[in-house]
Structures are given as C-alpha cells and as structure tokens.
Design an enzyme around this catalytic site. Structure first.
Site, PDB file in Angstrom:
ATOM      1  CB  CYS A   2      26.131  53.634   5.271  1.00  0.00           C
ATOM      2  SG  CYS A   2      27.596  53.789   5.215  1.00  0.00           S
ATOM      3  CG  ASN A  99      23.502  53.879   2.024  1.00  0.00           C
ATOM      4  OD1 ASN A  99      25.136  53.479   1.443  1.00  0.00           O
ATOM      5  ND2 ASN A  99      22.707  52.894   0.924  1.00  0.00           N
ATOM      6  CD  GLU A 484      34.611  33.495  -5.363  1.00  0.00           C
ATOM      7  OE1 GLU A 484      35.343  34.564  -5.351  1.00  0.00           O
ATOM      8  OE2 GLU A 484      33.995  33.316  -4.038  1.00  0.00           O
ATOM      9  CG  HIS A 507      55.557  33.372 -17.765  1.00  0.00           C
ATOM     10  ND1 HIS A 507      56.352  33.468 -18.400  1.00  0.00           N
ATOM     11  CD2 HIS A 507      54.441  32.633 -18.011  1.00  0.00           C
ATOM     12  CE1 HIS A 507      56.507  32.569 -19.203  1.00  0.00           C
ATOM     13  NE2 HIS A 507      55.044  31.749 -19.418  1.00  0.00           N
TER      14      HIS A 507
END
Ligand code: G6P
Length: 611
Positions: A2, A99, A484, A507
């Site tokens: 917010c 907020n 990432e 795996h």
C-alpha cells in the site's frame, strides 16, 4: 504494501496526490482513493488502478489544498470499492489512509459495534478511524490526542494519515513498522510512504521513526512519540533526482532498469575501491570488520530476489573468506526457532528495506545478540535503521515490481564484502584479490555487451512466448541465476517456471521434459562446464529444447543446444552479474509479447510490508 501520500499547502492537492499515487503504485494496485477538504471532507475511491480513480473523479469536484490518497494491496477484505481507502469514521468527520495491519481489529470492532458503530467495509483500517472518533467524542479531546490514545490501543503495523473536517488545515501522520517520509516545502508539507512523490517539490525530508507521530498544520509541524514526548525532527536532504523516477524513453520501467545496470553496478562500487592503494573501503563495515573476521558463521536472510542474491553471497563468502554461511528465507527463519548467538553475523538483504519478514528476522537475531549487517537499496528505509551496520547498494530507485538492477547491485556489494573480509582474514592472495577487483571493475562494460543481445533475445522470446512451462538449470554460481531467471519469468509472464541445480534435474524434473519443454541452461565456461554439458545432453536425449547461456566463442554447447545466447567471459565468481542479464531480457520480452503488465504484474507488490 500500500502506498500513502498526503499534501497540505497552498496549491491544489488533487494533482499532487494523484501523481504521488502513480509513483507509489508499485506498492499495490488493487484499488485507489483520495480524500480532499473543501467545504467538507470528500472521499472518492475505486477498485483498480490509479488511472481508474482518475477516470472516476473526472467530473467530480476535486478542489482543495489539503488532501490524501492511497493505493492498495489488499490484505483484509477483497479489492473492491468498499474496501478501498480512505475510510470515513462513523460521522464522516474523519478519514484515514493506512499501510499495514491492525492485528487486534476484530476485538476492537466488536466493542465498537456494541457501542453503536456501523462499518461499511471489511478492513482493519476502518476500525481504527472509528476508534479514533469514539475516543475523541468520549474523552472530548482534539484529533491529535484522539489519534495518540487510539494508537496506544492497537496492535500491529501502520503508517497512517488522518484528516478531519473539524480541523481542516491539519494532517496527522504516524508510523509503526511501515514507513513515512515527510517533505517540507515552502508553505507546504507532503507525507508519503517513500520519497518518490515528494522529490519533485522539495528535497528536505524527515523520516518518522517507529512510534512517532507528526502533527502538520499551517506553517509548522511537530513530531512526538505515541507516549507523548516531543521530538526534534532531523531534516535530511534527498539525494534522489526526479529523472530517476521517469521512464526516460523506455517502454517500461523494467526495461529501463535492466539497461541501467552498467551504471547501477558501477554506482554500487563507486567510492569503495581505493584507486591508489587498490584496497576496499566499505564504510559500513568499519567498526564491525572484526565481527566479520571472527564470525563463526554468517547467516544471510532475505526474500524473493534478495534471497537469490543471498545465495550468491553464500558462495562468494565461503569461497573467498572461508566462513560458513547459511542462507535463509526470512519468513522461515523468524518462526523456526533458529540457533543464533553473539558470534554470528546476520546479513539482511532487501531492495526496499521494508520487507516485514526480513525486518522480523532482524529483530529476532538482534534479540539473540547477533550483529546485523544490512544490504539495502532504499536509503532511510526501515531495515537500515534496524541494523547495526550496513552498505547501501546505491542502485537508484527501482520501480518495476520485478527486481533487476537491485539484484546485480546486491551481488556487487556482497562481492565487495566477501573480498574485504577475505583480505582481512588472509584467506585470499594479493594477486587473486587484485584480479577479482579488476574483473569486478570490468563488469559494467561486460553487462553492456550482454545487453547488445537484446534483439536476438526478442526474436527468441517470440518463439517461446506461448510455452506453458520453463525449466532453468545451473550449477555452482549458475544455480542462483537459474532460480532468479525462473522467478523473473513467472512473476511477469505468468508462465510456470522452475529453477533447479542442473544435476538435481535427474531426481525429478527430468520427468517433465518432452519436446515442448524449453530448458534454459547457464552453461558458461567455469569449473562445472563439462558437467553442465552432460546435463544438456540428458535434456536433449529426452527431446527437450535447450536455450543455453554460453561464454562468447563457445563451440561445444553451440553444437548441441537449440539456441545459444553469448555473454562475455568473466571470472567464475562474477558470472551471476552478467549471466542474469539475458534472462531478465528474455522474461521481459516474453511478458510484453503475452500482453502482460510488466511493471505491475498481477497480485504482486514491490514492498511487502505484511508477513
Ligand atoms: C517482493 C518483490 C520482489 C522482491 C521481494 C523482496 O516479492 O516483488 O521483487 O525480491 O519482495 O523484497 P525486498 O525489498 O526485501 O528485496
């Protein structure tokens, strides 16, 4: 999450507040609202983005020189018009923007309902403004005293601003756990979640501390604690420039920020490498250098992309400084009763400096006597205030919700830190130290060259934009990059993507591979190159499609991969800084081609101030 913004001055508040909301939209974009004082207290609010609010208010009377606005990331109550902020009190004399989370709102709400209050939203915030009015009426106190007393009763986190029809030239702001900056202009004041809505008008700001409130009136403002002690505000000058907050000709902030990396990586190093002595000077390490050198263990905490940077940090610190490192999700660390003691150093990584879980992890580690070192981007944010020492990443404002330049800046700072500790500990030879330092200095230029592949990457994106799944593989320093890369793709294109250590693929994920599965592999020249080549063969044997990130001039992978993207050669330890760039661009172009809102992906927010 917010964003909040408020204005009190001599100009029209509406355009200032609306522009501020646009700047803060990265913090949430479920709904937006504005309150203005002009012969009464008027609230306009709407589910959706700030542009929807602008449309909604087009034919409304939005005059007034006192106003406040809110852009929401929903926690309590679904994102609809009713739950949008600002919220009125019972009599509609007061309004609030908030907020954070009021944790004990349910019990206060029940009590207030008993006393005849009616609620028109499902939010915790509305309860607080009703409580303030209740106190004001029952104790016959003015607005600031009612706010102060009410805040004494609530449990949770907040950054709030309150306006009153009865005291029309006044704003009351308060913070606990969520940020508030106050801008001081000529006959005008600004309040905001961060400095971005303010920098256009004034560079003089005061960051409120936890437990403080500001009472802003005509021509002056005072700061006091919720315990009623007057404080002398510390006025700072902002270093931010307005152009940092604009797209500067790019279609999206994310693309601009990807392209800013040669500069932002350089800015993370600037002033930290002594050109003459070729030694490092991370100012924040100063008094704490011995803590690092003597640390039995380093724990790195962070969330999201910052956690990925932490993983690179683990490899760097263990490789160079030979100190055991653990990398923890802040959200897990804080609740799992970890063993921490005075000899531990905790590195907290955060772009925003506001992530609630990371802050809580810091407080926990602090209470056990550990030394806390912050690696943050937003100057003056909460985490740098909560740590014992730290180093800013100096990447400049990052506005795209998906983190790009903040990641490379974090990794740069962690590289400098690892090198400095290694040097001090004597775990690195001078020649290796000098080689890495020079190589680090060449990274901005190598990132520039990696960016040159943009057109090629766009063409590749066109081929894969309709894929349903992606796998990202890497080993060693390539593994955090794979994580990432996968995160970037899922965040902004909504394609399911997983990052995996290349050898772990057999795996489990190998079962997913078929002729429709694109597999992005970090296959640069490094110590595990041959092993990665074998992993590529394993994927090819199952008809998977290989997109390989390779070192310039590579021939071996080119023969077996379906697509290759070259990056300049660098030292193995620095590969994340360059190899992440094509993955950022790939995600970006795929997301654009899929028609996704790149800068404001659905359900996400940039600053996650709830746990
Ligand atoms: C959110 C953002 C991510 C970010 C993460 C941690 O999820 O969307 O981009 O990596 O929070 O944020 P921080 O500000 O602590 O780095």
């Amino acid at each position: 999450m917010c964003g909040i913004v408020a204005y009190l001055g001599t100009k029209e508040a509406y355009p200032i507040v609306m522009k501020g909301l646009q700047r803060l939209e990265y913090r949430g974009y479920d709904s937006a609202g504005i309150a203005l004082i002009n012969n009464g207290l008027h609230v306009y609010k709407k589910a959706g983005k700030v542009s929807d609010l602008a449309e909604f208010t087009k034919d409304k009377d939005v005059a007034g020189s006192v106003g406040m606005g809110h852009t929401r990331w929903a926690t309590h109550g679904e994102p609809n018009d009713r739950n949008a902020h600002p919220h009125y009190s019972e009599s509609k004399n007061f309004a609030i923007i908030h907020n954070g989370i009021i944790e004990n709102y349910a019990s206060i709400k029940a009590e207030l309902i008993n006393r005849g209050h009616h609620f028109s939203s499902d939010t915790d915030t509305e309860v607080l403004i009703h409580l303030i009015e209740d106190i004001s009426n029952n104790l016959n106190v003015d607005l600031q005293e009612a706010v102060r007393l009410a805040l004494g009763e609530v449990v949770g986190a907040y950054a709030i601003v309150i306006m009153s029809r009865l005291e029309p030239r006044k704003l009351i702001a308060a913070r606990k756990g969520s940020p508030i900056v106050i801008g001081i202009g000529q006959d005008e004041y600004f309040v905001a979640s961060d400095a971005t809505p303010i920098v256009e008008y004034t560079k003089n700001v005061v960051y409120l501390n936890d437990g403080e409130m500001a009472i802003i009136g005509n021509g002056d403002f005072t700061v006091k604690t919720i315990d009623n002690q007057i404080k002398v505000p510390y006025v700072q000058e902002l270093e931010m420039q307005l152009e940092m907050l604009e797209k500067g000709g790019y279609e999206h902030f994310m693309l601009k920020e990807i392209y800013e990396q040669p500069r932002s990586i350089w800015d993370s190093m600037r002033g930290r490498i002594d050109a003459r002595s070729r030694r490092l000077r991370l100012g924040g390490v100063g008094d704490f250098e011995n803590k690092f050198v003597n640390a039995k263990r380093i724990i790195i905490v962070g969330c999201g992309t910052s956690w990925h940077a932490g993983l690179v940090g683990e490899y760097l610190i263990e490789d160079l400084a030979r100190i055991p490192v653990e990398v923890e999700y802040a959200s897990e660390f804080r609740y799992r009763n970890p063993i921490i003691n005075e000899e531990d150093v905790v590195i907290a990584i955060s772009q925003s400096g506001e992530t609630a879980d990371t802050l809580a992890a810091i407080e926990l580690a602090k209470s056990k006597g550990a030394t806390i070192f912050g690696v943050c981007n937003v100057v003056g944010s909460s985490i740098p205030r909560a740590t014992h020492a730290g180093a800013y990443t100096h990447a400049g404002p990052e506005i795209g919700v998906a983190s790009t330049k903040a990641f490379t800046a974090q990794v740069t700072v962690l590289t400098l830190l690892a090198l400095q500790i290694a040097w001090k500990k004597g775990t690195i030879t001078d020649s290796r130290f000098q080689t890495l330092l020079s190589e680090l200095e060449s990274i901005p230029e190598k990132v520039t060259r990696a960016l040159d592949a943009n057109d090629e990457i766009r063409q590749l994106a066109a081929k894969f934009k309709d894929a349903r799944n992606f796998l990202y593989l890497g080993r060693g320093y390539g593994f955090p990059v794979a994580l990432e890369g996968a995160l970037k793709l899922k965040e902004i294109s909504y394609i399911h993507a997983e990052g995996y250590p290349a050898a772990e693929m057999k795996h489990g994920p190998i079962a997913l591979i078929d002729e429709e599965m694109p597999v992005v592999v970090i296959a640069t020249k490094n110590s595990s190159y041959e092993k990665v080549v074998s992993n590529i063969q394993e994927v090819k044997a199952r008809k998977g499609i290989i997109i390989a990130i390779v070192t310039e001039g590579d021939e071996e992978v080119r023969k077996i991969a379906d697509h290759v993207l070259e990056i300049p050669e660098t030292d193995e330890l620095l590969i994340p800084l360059v190899s992440v760039v094509p993955l950022q661009l790939l995600s970006y172009h795929i997301a654009v081609m899929r028609g996704c809102n790149v800068d404001q992906p659905r359900n996400l927010a940039k600053s996650v101030t709830v746990e």
